[in-house]
Design a protein around this motif. Sequence first.
Motif, mmCIF file in Angstrom:
data_model
loop_
_atom_site.group_PDB
_atom_site.id
_atom_site.type_symbol
_atom_site.label_atom_id
_atom_site.label_comp_id
_atom_site.label_asym_id
_atom_site.label_seq_id
_atom_site.Cartn_x
_atom_site.Cartn_y
_atom_site.Cartn_z
ATOM 1 N N LEU A 140 0.837 -1.198 0.000
ATOM 2 C CA LEU A 140 0.000 0.000 0.000
ATOM 3 C C LEU A 140 0.874 1.252 0.000
ATOM 4 N N ALA A 141 0.592 2.157 -0.950
ATOM 5 C CA ALA A 141 1.372 3.388 -1.052
ATOM 6 C C ALA A 141 0.714 4.499 -0.228
ATOM 7 N N LEU A 142 1.471 5.551 0.032
ATOM 8 C CA LEU A 142 0.949 6.681 0.788
ATOM 9 C C LEU A 142 -0.173 7.366 0.012
ATOM 10 N N VAL A 143 -1.182 7.829 0.755
ATOM 11 C CA VAL A 143 -2.305 8.549 0.141
ATOM 12 C C VAL A 143 -2.655 9.751 1.008
ATOM 13 N N PRO A 144 -3.226 10.812 0.389
ATOM 14 C CA PRO A 144 -3.610 11.991 1.172
ATOM 15 C C PRO A 144 -4.914 11.764 1.935
ATOM 16 N N LEU A 145 -4.838 11.692 3.259
ATOM 17 C CA LEU A 145 -6.025 11.535 4.095
ATOM 18 C C LEU A 145 -5.744 12.072 5.496
ATOM 19 N N ASP A 146 -6.818 12.304 6.244
ATOM 20 C CA ASP A 146 -6.717 12.780 7.628
ATOM 21 C C ASP A 146 -6.532 11.572 8.535
ATOM 22 N N TYR A 147 -5.338 11.441 9.087
ATOM 23 C CA TYR A 147 -4.987 10.264 9.892
ATOM 24 C C TYR A 147 -5.967 10.071 11.043
ATOM 25 N N GLU A 148 -6.221 11.139 11.820
ATOM 26 C CA GLU A 148 -7.057 11.020 13.013
ATOM 27 C C GLU A 148 -8.501 10.676 12.662
ATOM 28 N N LYS A 149 -9.005 11.278 11.594
ATOM 29 C CA LYS A 149 -10.400 11.032 11.221
ATOM 30 C C LYS A 149 -10.605 9.605 10.693
ATOM 31 N N ILE A 150 -9.683 9.136 9.851
ATOM 32 C CA ILE A 150 -9.797 7.755 9.367
ATOM 33 C C ILE A 150 -9.586 6.790 10.535
ATOM 34 N N HIS A 151 -8.708 7.148 11.459
ATOM 35 C CA HIS A 151 -8.498 6.350 12.684
ATOM 36 C C HIS A 151 -9.815 6.239 13.456
ATOM 37 N N GLU A 152 -10.547 7.354 13.531
ATOM 38 C CA GLU A 152 -11.842 7.365 14.226
ATOM 39 C C GLU A 152 -12.839 6.439 13.528
ATOM 40 N N CYS A 153 -12.840 6.470 12.182
ATOM 41 C CA CYS A 153 -13.757 5.607 11.421
ATOM 42 C C CYS A 153 -13.483 4.127 11.700
ATOM 43 N N VAL A 154 -12.216 3.746 11.581
ATOM 44 C CA VAL A 154 -11.858 2.339 11.791
ATOM 45 C C VAL A 154 -12.128 1.933 13.244
ATOM 46 N N THR A 155 -11.885 2.853 14.185
ATOM 47 C CA THR A 155 -12.173 2.580 15.596
ATOM 48 C C THR A 155 -13.660 2.301 15.799
ATOM 49 N N ASN A 156 -14.512 3.107 15.149
ATOM 50 C CA ASN A 156 -15.963 2.884 15.245
ATOM 51 C C ASN A 156 -16.345 1.495 14.746
#
Length: 490
Positions: free
Chosen positions: A367-383
């Motif tokens: 998987l290559a780097l992509v532009p995203l908000d780390y904390e927000k995607i972290h929150e999604c996966v946590t949910n």
Amino acid sequence: MKEPAQDLKIQLKRTAEEYKLLFEQVPCYVVVIDKEFKIVRANKLASDMIKNLKGEYCYSALKGRKEKCIECTARRTFEDGMQHTGHHIWKLSNQGTLNMHVITGPLKNEDGNYDLVMEMAVDISKTVKLQDNLEVAHNYLESLINTSMDGIIGISKKGKVEVFNSAARSLFDIGQGQIVSLEDINTMLPKGFLAQVSEGKGHVYLPEAELKRSNGDKFYGRLIGNKLMGSKETIGMAFSVHDISQMKKLEKEKIEAERMAIVGQTVAGLAHGIKNLINALDGGIYFLKSGIGKGDIKRIHKGIETLVRNIERIRLFSKAFLNYSRFRAITPALNNPADIVTEVVESFAAKISENNIKIKLQVDPQLALVPLDYEKIHECVTNLVGNAIDAFADVDKDRDKKIWVTAYEEEGAIYIEVKDNGCGIDKDHRKRLFNKFFTTKGLEGTGLGLLMTQKIIQEHGGNISVLSKKGEGSIFRLRLIRGRLPKISD
């Protein structure tokens, strides 16, 4: 001894026989023409093809004409005594025709004068037919390229732009008479794309590429680059560009419409949630009043418990909604989705162990780097992982509890999946997951977790989907399309 004159006579006879043999057996059509344009002699090949040539006018016997040919090479040779070449069409006795490449030359006497011309002709009918077929194929391909709605660009081995069709000129705002150079192409295409095609093998495909017009304006296109190979070496490169600007605009409008729909769902969900809470409070007050009126302590306690429980629910509900309404704008940066997923799974280690759950993490190492908000995607996966753990609350204790968390890329999109074999979700509840403040967790839930997740993913230009069957488990899938991810601010 033989007389010198006799030797000369023998030698001349032998030479004459050799010339006659050469004249008859040469692998081309040979005729000798006099100044009246009559054929005085023809070799075997010409005589076999067209009967009764001798004594006939060449233009009549060979071409079926009644008058002398304007393009006659024999006439030009008679005029200047030089060799001449031309392309003639001979008509056969069977109504067929032959394309002939003709060479005429004077038959000079010892004094340099001449009254005869030799015409030698080679049949080039197959060559002409092949040439015609190649011209038809060329015209067909040229027409196909020029009428294509996609921009077609062809670059030779030496780096010269040989093909730049009308669609390409329109896409890149290049005038019809304007010459396009390799440097121009390099500027128009994404940085490094030209080199990637040149150095690679086969084709390079970009489903959503940012391209640049000649005036500097940017637009989006679907881009394909091909390295063209001959039998043993590279012969050039070809590029195809399909304009997807309108599609991108529609996608943006769709995303905006989806965001507005979420706002509407939020308001509707809030009204629905408040209404339910008011009903619950009314019920508590009713038990409290009736208990006081009747002096019933149990009824009073029940009313107080109902009020306390729903006041706590109001507190949780208000806090969750406040967080939701204060949703900050995403701040994208280059991150690896695999790192986010791994960190989330590790953060649940204690809870997973306490609940006797087995969790399997599988991430694509490429998987290559992509532009995203780390904390927000972290929150999604946590949910999603938290919901998967909660899905085992009401299942059989003997069940082998499992959660699978995967992250991978496929066809230009990043996928993050959380799968469990928990209680699952029935059809009616699945319909309500993303459009209301709906929860299956009672007092423990607010119904905002998935709405928050959906909003974050949509802010990233992606979407969330769910597959579930009551009693068997669920799969929640986040899809982040590379071409629709937010741009990083300079």
